[in-house]
Write an enzyme that holds these catalytic residues in place. Structure first.
Site, PDB file in Angstrom:
ATOM      1  N   ASP A 453      -5.515   2.572   1.182  1.00 57.64           N
ATOM      2  CA  ASP A 453      -5.424   2.830   2.651  1.00 57.64           C
ATOM      3  C   ASP A 453      -6.669   3.590   2.973  1.00 57.64           C
ATOM      4  O   ASP A 453      -7.481   3.418   4.003  1.00 57.64           O
ATOM      5  CB  ASP A 453      -4.335   3.288   3.278  1.00 57.64           C
ATOM      6  CG  ASP A 453      -4.014   4.544   2.614  1.00 57.64           C
ATOM      7  OD1 ASP A 453      -4.126   4.924   1.479  1.00 57.64           O
ATOM      8  OD2 ASP A 453      -3.104   5.320   3.362  1.00 57.64           O
ATOM      9  N   ARG A 457      -7.130  11.807   2.553  1.00 53.58           N
ATOM     10  CA  ARG A 457      -6.262  12.808   2.514  1.00 53.58           C
ATOM     11  C   ARG A 457      -4.955  12.732   1.483  1.00 53.58           C
ATOM     12  O   ARG A 457      -5.462  12.068   0.451  1.00 53.58           O
ATOM     13  CB  ARG A 457      -5.380  12.558   3.893  1.00 53.58           C
ATOM     14  CG  ARG A 457      -4.794  10.920   4.220  1.00 53.58           C
ATOM     15  CD  ARG A 457      -4.340  10.860   5.613  1.00 53.58           C
ATOM     16  NE  ARG A 457      -3.502   9.532   5.664  1.00 53.58           N
ATOM     17  CZ  ARG A 457      -3.960   8.607   6.859  1.00 53.58           C
ATOM     18  NH1 ARG A 457      -4.643   9.115   7.667  1.00 53.58           N
ATOM     19  NH2 ARG A 457      -3.130   7.580   6.876  1.00 53.58           N
ATOM     20  N   ASP A 458      -3.773  13.301   1.830  1.00 50.48           N
ATOM     21  CA  ASP A 458      -2.949  13.459   0.954  1.00 50.48           C
ATOM     22  C   ASP A 458      -2.094  12.087   0.825  1.00 50.48           C
ATOM     23  O   ASP A 458      -0.739  12.121   1.072  1.00 50.48           O
ATOM     24  CB  ASP A 458      -1.784  14.419   1.207  1.00 50.48           C
ATOM     25  CG  ASP A 458      -1.346  14.536   2.428  1.00 50.48           C
ATOM     26  OD1 ASP A 458      -1.790  13.755   3.327  1.00 50.48           O
ATOM     27  OD2 ASP A 458      -0.270  15.425   2.696  1.00 50.48           O
ATOM     28  N   GLU A 459      -2.857  10.917   0.477  1.00 47.91           N
ATOM     29  CA  GLU A 459      -2.038   9.678   0.574  1.00 47.91           C
ATOM     30  C   GLU A 459      -2.927   8.698  -0.598  1.00 47.91           C
ATOM     31  O   GLU A 459      -2.229   8.640  -1.551  1.00 47.91           O
ATOM     32  CB  GLU A 459      -2.158   9.059   1.991  1.00 47.91           C
ATOM     33  CG  GLU A 459      -1.177   7.881   2.207  1.00 47.91           C
ATOM     34  CD  GLU A 459      -1.107   7.483   3.578  1.00 47.91           C
ATOM     35  OE1 GLU A 459      -0.627   6.686   4.148  1.00 47.91           O
ATOM     36  OE2 GLU A 459      -1.473   8.433   4.620  1.00 47.91           O
ATOM     37  N   ASP A 466      -2.797  -3.469   4.481  1.00 47.67           N
ATOM     38  CA  ASP A 466      -4.120  -3.089   4.679  1.00 47.67           C
ATOM     39  C   ASP A 466      -4.941  -4.286   3.662  1.00 47.67           C
ATOM     40  O   ASP A 466      -5.915  -5.012   4.245  1.00 47.67           O
ATOM     41  CB  ASP A 466      -4.712  -1.838   4.066  1.00 47.67           C
ATOM     42  CG  ASP A 466      -4.081  -0.637   4.843  1.00 47.67           C
ATOM     43  OD1 ASP A 466      -2.542  -0.968   5.033  1.00 47.67           O
ATOM     44  OD2 ASP A 466      -4.625   0.295   5.342  1.00 47.67           O
ATOM     45  N   TRP A 519       3.133  -6.490   5.583  1.00 43.67           N
ATOM     46  CA  TRP A 519       2.860  -5.683   4.523  1.00 43.67           C
ATOM     47  C   TRP A 519       3.120  -6.396   3.206  1.00 43.67           C
ATOM     48  O   TRP A 519       2.405  -6.786   2.360  1.00 43.67           O
ATOM     49  CB  TRP A 519       3.522  -4.372   4.797  1.00 43.67           C
ATOM     50  CG  TRP A 519       2.609  -3.236   5.374  1.00 43.67           C
ATOM     51  CD1 TRP A 519       2.148  -2.242   4.890  1.00 43.67           C
ATOM     52  CD2 TRP A 519       2.464  -3.282   6.763  1.00 43.67           C
ATOM     53  NE1 TRP A 519       1.308  -1.622   5.836  1.00 43.67           N
ATOM     54  CE2 TRP A 519       1.403  -2.146   6.826  1.00 43.67           C
ATOM     55  CE3 TRP A 519       2.454  -4.079   7.722  1.00 43.67           C
ATOM     56  CZ2 TRP A 519       0.859  -1.980   8.110  1.00 43.67           C
ATOM     57  CZ3 TRP A 519       1.954  -3.949   8.932  1.00 43.67           C
ATOM     58  CH2 TRP A 519       1.182  -2.830   9.121  1.00 43.67           C
ATOM     59  N   GLU A 731      -9.450   4.458  10.942  1.00 41.92           N
ATOM     60  CA  GLU A 731      -8.217   4.075  10.835  1.00 41.92           C
ATOM     61  C   GLU A 731      -7.548   3.672  12.320  1.00 41.92           C
ATOM     62  O   GLU A 731      -6.991   2.679  12.589  1.00 41.92           O
ATOM     63  CB  GLU A 731      -7.303   5.170  10.287  1.00 41.92           C
ATOM     64  CG  GLU A 731      -5.658   4.794  10.204  1.00 41.92           C
ATOM     65  CD  GLU A 731      -4.860   5.765   9.395  1.00 41.92           C
ATOM     66  OE1 GLU A 731      -3.884   5.508   9.095  1.00 41.92           O
ATOM     67  OE2 GLU A 731      -5.313   7.322   9.481  1.00 41.92           O
ATOM     68  N   HIS A 752     -10.945   3.372   6.550  1.00 42.63           N
ATOM     69  CA  HIS A 752     -10.053   2.535   6.639  1.00 42.63           C
ATOM     70  C   HIS A 752     -10.267   1.384   6.825  1.00 42.63           C
ATOM     71  O   HIS A 752     -10.951   1.044   7.975  1.00 42.63           O
ATOM     72  CB  HIS A 752      -8.859   2.923   7.814  1.00 42.63           C
ATOM     73  CG  HIS A 752      -7.539   3.584   7.139  1.00 42.63           C
ATOM     74  ND1 HIS A 752      -7.376   4.846   6.715  1.00 42.63           N
ATOM     75  CD2 HIS A 752      -6.473   2.804   7.155  1.00 42.63           C
ATOM     76  CE1 HIS A 752      -6.144   4.864   6.353  1.00 42.63           C
ATOM     77  NE2 HIS A 752      -5.490   3.654   6.555  1.00 42.63           N
TER      78      HIS A 752
END
Length: 935
Positions: A453, A457-459, A466, A519, A731, A752
């Site tokens: 995605d 960041r913390d992902e 996506d 998704w 994003e 994104h």
């Protein structure tokens, strides 16, 4: 050349590799010839292998994904293939240059290596260095290293790294699937004593995945690695070196390493030479066996490599006195520094995508520190680049640099999966050109072993929604077949764990899988895209059980009503009207989004069943798809063609998914166009609607509306981020607000790719280059010259060769040019409606240019709001006066106005501004009228 020549032979080997992962890889070849209408009559294949030469003749035109016609390859077999073709004109080509094919897989039960690591790690995710020594006793014919990790590693033989790959082996559902690299290390061995060393860190295997207090490692707290070196000698014997408890292990200069936190490296800790024979490892510990993992399989997806280097564009001194480097491009990778200074000096490198108030904008990183620290050894000029982490950044803050700083000593290193670039798009519109470039960079940053995605960041997770919407765009720009094929294997694994439910992310690290429309539908959409773009029936066949399991799950949820209602949904995620902290709160109801995707997946499954010859399934799911269609239309579409959710995404789904019958498309498209105008030609869609709204408009004859939507620069729009200096896709439509502050939401990324899914429409519709049959065996060339553009073109390396479609305005006419690859045909539809069916070759056509729509001669306060917004000059004139006289009124009319036919401009602004400003607007419009009338 009129004689056909095979210029390229393809296998399922990763890009820039000769190593195949299966004993019977599919084959393909590209033919180049100047002869028009060339079609292949036959092809001769000649395989040279250690056991001799084998030949095979392909009759007919098949030249892509041809089934392996020879005896299966043996592990480590080294062969070469060449091809010669004959056309239907009877002309025989010359033999191609041979293509090496190396069998990179292991034999059944051949893997015997043990996963090893540190016996007493100092903390979670402790990096390590490991080594062993071995003897080479004879003439080496071939030495092959197989290695993998639950973690990330690099191997070195006798002090030299075995390859230039990065962050290998990547991320898979480690408990069920691991990947091994297959590396030819023959040239690195020497007679006598040799050494094999490995550098190891945790990366995905030990990262704290999950949100807030739920974050934790999902695969264990320590990385482990396994290696198996097979040495084949000239006398037919072989030796095997495997990782086990005889190896020695220690901590090294890499003190700490994490994807989110970054790396800490202390160059004073000296392990130089640990991968060379004779290194003193007496103080090291014996390696400890780690948790076992499945026997690895050979890689099918592309390697990650260092792809590009970017220099510093500007050195910024921030208001707080910090030194920040601007690389001019939001990218994914890390910094390489060259520095000298006293031992013990520590340099801190912090990364971020944007600046806010002149300082590094780190709030969107959330818990990710994105910080690297390097402590100097004090040994002269030192060069360092983090090895086992990556960051998403355009800006980097440098602290602790010893002495004078020279920006030439810092380089940004771009890393991503090394896929072949296959698609290009050009246009005369500079902002749209930059938009497309941003799409490309968004793909590059988020295709790093898996489709993520975001990269900062913390992902950094493989969100299914996506890639479901972006797969068509991705498959045009790069050869993503192997990349997505491998990821789909992981999707099926995680789906099986979820009893048919596709999780939000693959690999799944967010807890038990829950169904979500758009998704989970990646299970049915992505395999279909691979078939459509690559003719990849094999992946469709393999993924069919996954497609069926997801569809059956949806049908269970929908029940007898055939509608999926009343459950959790992401819906039209990030609709621009959704509050910052409620991104699922979209204008289109979640139930409508969900039920539309029940139809989409059921319909896709029925089509796949038909293609695969599963006639019973095709009939069964085809009938159910019609039941879902009927239920959707009865529940959500009125007889007059109005959707229950009167929002753009609802109409776009009904049209593009094929739910509404053709005879209803006109009224649905008209309402969609009206809603688009009412919003001032600003985006009103989220993740679900954005990829399809332009297709819905153009299919229903509203090209002008689609053009206004594309070229809108006010927020929200595709081009608003471009006007704000974006170099990747954001994003949120307003990840950065107009005043230069970051969106207040806690979920804000500047890289994104989901909204970049419009790229597929630019390629297919604006430039006019699309597949009309799987794998581009037939092309559809149908350019759409849109207002305000002087030209547009697309070029794509199809499985058959390079195809092109382009147009340009020239002397009041439209000039169209096209290239159709050998062994294919094309259906050409010109802007004036003329059609041509052509074979291979280069073509040009000429068509009349449509007359531009003239704005009304007279505009004033009595003009309707619809007339004003449809007239860009009049709209700009009104805003110009309001900005000067009462800026808050300008903001209100831009963002809050419904641009209706039945309401006039004067009435709309009378309650926002006084008579003086109203008069100024009237005078400005009168001036515009006078210019138009020639007065």
């Amino acid at each position: 050349m009129s004689t056909p020549a095979v210029t390229r032979i393809s296998t399922d080997a990763p890009y820039r590799s000769d190593t195949v992962a299966t004993p019977e890889p599919p084959l393909g070849w590209i033919v180049v010839t100047d002869a028009n209408d060339w079609m292949q009559a036959s092809a001769e294949l000649e395989l040279t292998r250690p056991s001799g030469i084998e030949t095979h003749t392909v009759q007919g035109w098949d030249s892509t994904r041809v089934a392996w016609p020879f005896a299966p390859l043996l592990p480590r077999e080294d062969a070469s293939l060449r091809v010669r073709v004959t056309g239907t004109d009877g002309l025989e080509g010359t033999w191609s240059e041979p293509r090496r094919i190396f069998a990179g897989f292991l034999a059944a039960r051949e893997w015997t290596a043990t996963a090893i690591g540190l016996p007493d790690p100092e903390g979670i995710a402790q990096p390590a260095v490991l080594r062993t020594e071995f003897d080479v006793a004879g003439d080496v014919v071939r030495a092959t290293l197989y290695a993998t990790a639950v973690g990330v590693y690099q191997a070195a033989v006798n002090g030299s790294d075995v390859d230039d790959q990065v962050m290998k082996p990547g991320w898979t559902p480690y408990a069920a699937r691991t990947i091994h690299e297959t590396t030819d290390v023959t040239a690195l061995l020497v007679p006598g004593r040799n050494a094999l060393g490995i550098r190891l860190a945790g990366a995905w295997a030990t990262e704290f995945f999950g949100f807030r207090e739920n974050a934790r490692p999902q695969y264990g707290s320590q990385p482990r690695v396994a290696a198996q070196l097979v040495i084949d000698y000239a006398d037919g014997s072989s030796d095997t070196v495997i990782s086990d408890e005889s190896w020695r292990v220690a901590t090294g200069p890499l003190v700490a390493s994490g994807l989110y936190q970054g790396e800490t490296y202390d160059a004073r800790i000296d392990v130089d030479g640990f991968a060379a024979p004779g290194f003193d490892d007496s103080a090291w510990a014996a390696a400890a066996p780690g948790d076992a993992f499945p026997a690895p399989e050979a890689r099918t997806s592309p390697f990650v490599r260092r792809i590009q280097e970017l220099p510093v564009q500007e050195v910024i001194t921030t208001p707080a006195g910090k030194t920040v480097l601007d690389f001019g491009q939001n990218l994914v990778g890390r910094l390489r520094i060259r520095v000298s200074g006293p031992a013990g000096t520590t340099i801190t490198l912090r990364h971020a995508e944007v600046l806010e108030h002149g300082e590094l904008g780190t709030r969107p990183l959330r818990a990710a520190a994105a910080t690297d620290l390097y402590t100097l050894a004090g040994s002269g000029v030192e060069e360092w680049e983090p090895e086992f982490t990556f960051h998403g950044f355009r800006y980097a803050e440098i602290d602790g640099w010893p002495g004078d700083f020279d920006p030439a000593d810092v380089t940004a290193v771009v890393i991503h999966s090394d896929m072949e670039r296959t698609g290009w798009f050009e246009t005369s519109h500079p902002l749209v050109s930059q938009l497309h470039e941003n799409i490309v960079w968004g793909l590059r940053g988020n295709f790093l072993y898996l489709p993520t995605d975001c990269p900062q960041r913390d992902e950094r997770l493989g969100w299914t929604g996506d890639i479901q919407v972006f797969a068509p765009t991705a498959s045009f720009l790069y050869d993503v077949r192997g990349f997505l094929d491998s990821w789909l294997v992981d999707l099926a694994i995680e789906q099986e764990v979820g009893d048919g439910v596709v999780p939000f992310v693959v690999p799944n690290v967010l807890g038990p899988a829950r169904p979500a429309a758009a998704w989970g539908d990646a299970a049915t959409v992505v395999p279909w895209v691979l078939n459509e773009r690559y003719g990849d029936v094999a992946t469709l066949e393999r993924q069919y059980p996954s497609m069926q399991a997801w569809t059956d799950t949806l049908l269970d949820l929908a029940g007898e009503r055939r509608l999926w209602e009343g459950r959790f949904q992401f819906g039209d995620w990030l609709d621009p009207d959704a509050p910052p902290e409620q991104p699922a709160n979209a204008k289109t109801a979640g139930d409508i989004v969900a039920s539309a995707h029940v139809f989409l997946s059921t319909h896709n499954l029925a089509r796949a069943a038909t293609l695969l010859g599963r006639t019973d399934d095709a009939e069964h799911y085809g009938r159910i798809a019609e039941e879902v269609r009927a239920a959707f239309l009865a529940e959500y579409v009125t007889p007059s063609g109005r959707m229950v959710s009167d929002a753009q995404t609802a109409y776009a789904m009904a049209i593009v998914f094929g739910i509404a019958p053709e005879e209803q498309h006109g009224v649905l498209g008209a309402r969609l166009a009206e809603l688009t105008r009412r919003s001032g030609y600003r985006i009103g869609t989220g993740f679900v609607g954005t990829p399809i709204i332009q297709d819905a408009l153009t299919r229903t004859g509203h090209v002008a509306t689609a053009t206004r939507l594309l070229t809108q620069t006010e927020n929200p729009s595709w081009l608003y981020p471009v006007t704000m200096g974006a170099t990747t896709i954001w994003e949120r439509w307003d990840s950065m607000l107009e005043d230069g502050t970051i969106n207040p939401g806690q979920m804000t990324s500047f890289n994104h790719y989901a909204f970049g899914a419009i790229g597929d429409w630019l390629h297919r519709v604006v430039a006019g280059l699309a597949p009309a049959a799987p794998g581009y065996a037939q092309l559809r060339i149908q350019p759409t010259p849109i207002a305000g553009f002087d030209s547009a073109s697309a070029e794509h390396l199809t499985p058959y060769g390079t195809a092109r479609s382009g147009w340009r305005r020239e002397n009041g006419r439209i000039r169209i040019d096209a290239v159709v690859p050998a062994n294919t045909t094309a259906m050409v539809v010109l802007p004036d409606g003329a059609t041509h069916e052509v074979g291979s070759g280069a073509y040009e056509w000429d068509a009349a240019d449509s007359e531009p729509v003239s704005p009304p001669a007279t505009v004033g306060l009595a003009s309707s709001l619809a007339a004003i917004v449809d007239d860009p000059e009049a709209y700009a004139a009104v805003l110009e006066v309001l900005e000067a006289g009462k800026p808050e009124a300008a903001r209100t009319i831009r963002t809050k106005t419904q641009w209706l036919e039945g309401r006039d401009l004067g009435e709309s602004i009378s309650n926002m501004v006084g008579p003086d400003v109203q008069d100024a607007v009237a005078q400005r419009l009168a001036q515009l009228t006078a210019v138009r009338s020639g007065a």
